[in-house]
Design an enzyme around this catalytic site. Structure first.
Site, mmCIF file in Angstrom:
data_model
loop_
_atom_site.group_PDB
_atom_site.id
_atom_site.type_symbol
_atom_site.label_atom_id
_atom_site.label_comp_id
_atom_site.label_asym_id
_atom_site.label_seq_id
_atom_site.Cartn_x
_atom_site.Cartn_y
_atom_site.Cartn_z
ATOM 1 C CD GLU A 43 -3.982 43.550 11.367
ATOM 2 O OE1 GLU A 43 -5.218 43.667 11.381
ATOM 3 O OE2 GLU A 43 -3.211 44.541 11.319
ATOM 4 C CE LYS A 116 -7.851 45.946 13.154
ATOM 5 N NZ LYS A 116 -7.046 45.994 11.906
ATOM 6 C CB CYS A 156 -3.677 46.777 13.445
ATOM 7 S SG CYS A 156 -2.856 47.737 12.143
#
Length: 267
Positions: A43, A116, A156
């Site tokens: 990321e 995301k 994440c």
């Protein structure tokens, strides 16, 4: 494909996009030269800014821009599947970006995009993070097919939401680029990654930022590859580098055969 040689690249990115791309190019080359067929960047691989809004300043329109051109060219040059960690892409809100995971085929074509969904929020009195200030959340999980199996994409903070991964089943691989903080990583990173591999009976490839950044931020690193039984196959604790492992279809098939938990689900 019976065996996939996969690589997770770990970086310690800074605020200079050109410098980060140069580091990524070197690490991609190292992984490809070692035989990796699938390479995953972390990321924010292209920018970890001095402030959160720095990524907004370098955002790109989907399909056009130097970061995306770099990823397409690298995938094509080395003939690999390349997961571009996350790239800041333009969105409906000009003050924010989509934090997008892009996947490129060996032909250099972008074959999957995941924005995301879960945005990190954390405040322990010393550290404070509010991703929603600069990121517009995505709307749906993404999974796609490759010659070596079906891949589910995540980023994440998604790691903390098991229902998110169940929504994309069936998958053979979960890919998770990350920039976990040192604080949360020490407490939860490995146990959550192993749990996602075990409960979904698939391989997990987690590629992280790992070290002390020019901005003073500390990220946890520990990029790793995990098998469907929850075994950590390879890991790099800190600093930039490439961590690789062979991911065998036979191991996944065995786990699903001897403990067919996915077929026993009631919900």
């Amino acid at each position: 494909m019976n065996t996939l040689l996969a690589a997770a690249i770990q970086m310690v990115s800074g605020p200079d996009v050109a410098a980060n791309l140069a580091s990524a190019a070197r690490l991609i080359k190292n992984a490809a030269n070692a035989g990796a067929q699938l390479i995953v960047l972390p990321e924010y691989f292209a920018i970890m800014g001095n402030k959160d809004t720095d990524k907004v300043a370098v955002k790109e329109a989907f399909g056009n821009g130097p970061i995306q051109s770099f990823l397409a060219a690298a995938a094509k040059e080395y003939g690999v599947w390349l997961v571009g960690g996350t790239v800041p892409l333009t969105c409906a809100d000009v003050s924010r970006v989509n934090n997008s995971c892009l996947v490129y085929s060996p032909a250099g074509e972008c074959v999957a995009r995941y924005d995301k969904m879960h945005l990190f929020g954390f405040d322990n009195g010393t550290e404070c993070f509010r991703e929603a200030d600069t990121i517009l959340a995505g709307q749906q999980p993404v999974a796609f097919d490759t010659p070596f199996g079906r891949i589910g994409l995540s980023v994440c903070y998604d790691l903390r939401f098991p229902e998110f991964f169940r929504a994309m089943l069936p998958v053979d691989f979960i890919i998770l680029p990350a920039a976990f903080t040192q604080t949360t990583g020490e407490a939860h990173w490995e146990v959550l990654l192993r749990a996602r591999a075990i409960e979904n009976q698939c391989y997990v490839i987690a590629s992280g930022q790992g070290g002390e950044h020019m901005t003073g931020r500390h990220t946890f690193g520990h990029s790793m590859l995990i098998d469907p039984w929850g075994k950590v196959l390879a890991c790099q604790a800190s600093g930039e580098g490439v961590v690789m492992a062979e991911l065998k279809a036979s191991q996944m098939d065995r786990v699903r055969r001897i403990l067919p938990a996915l077929t026993h689900r009631l919900l």
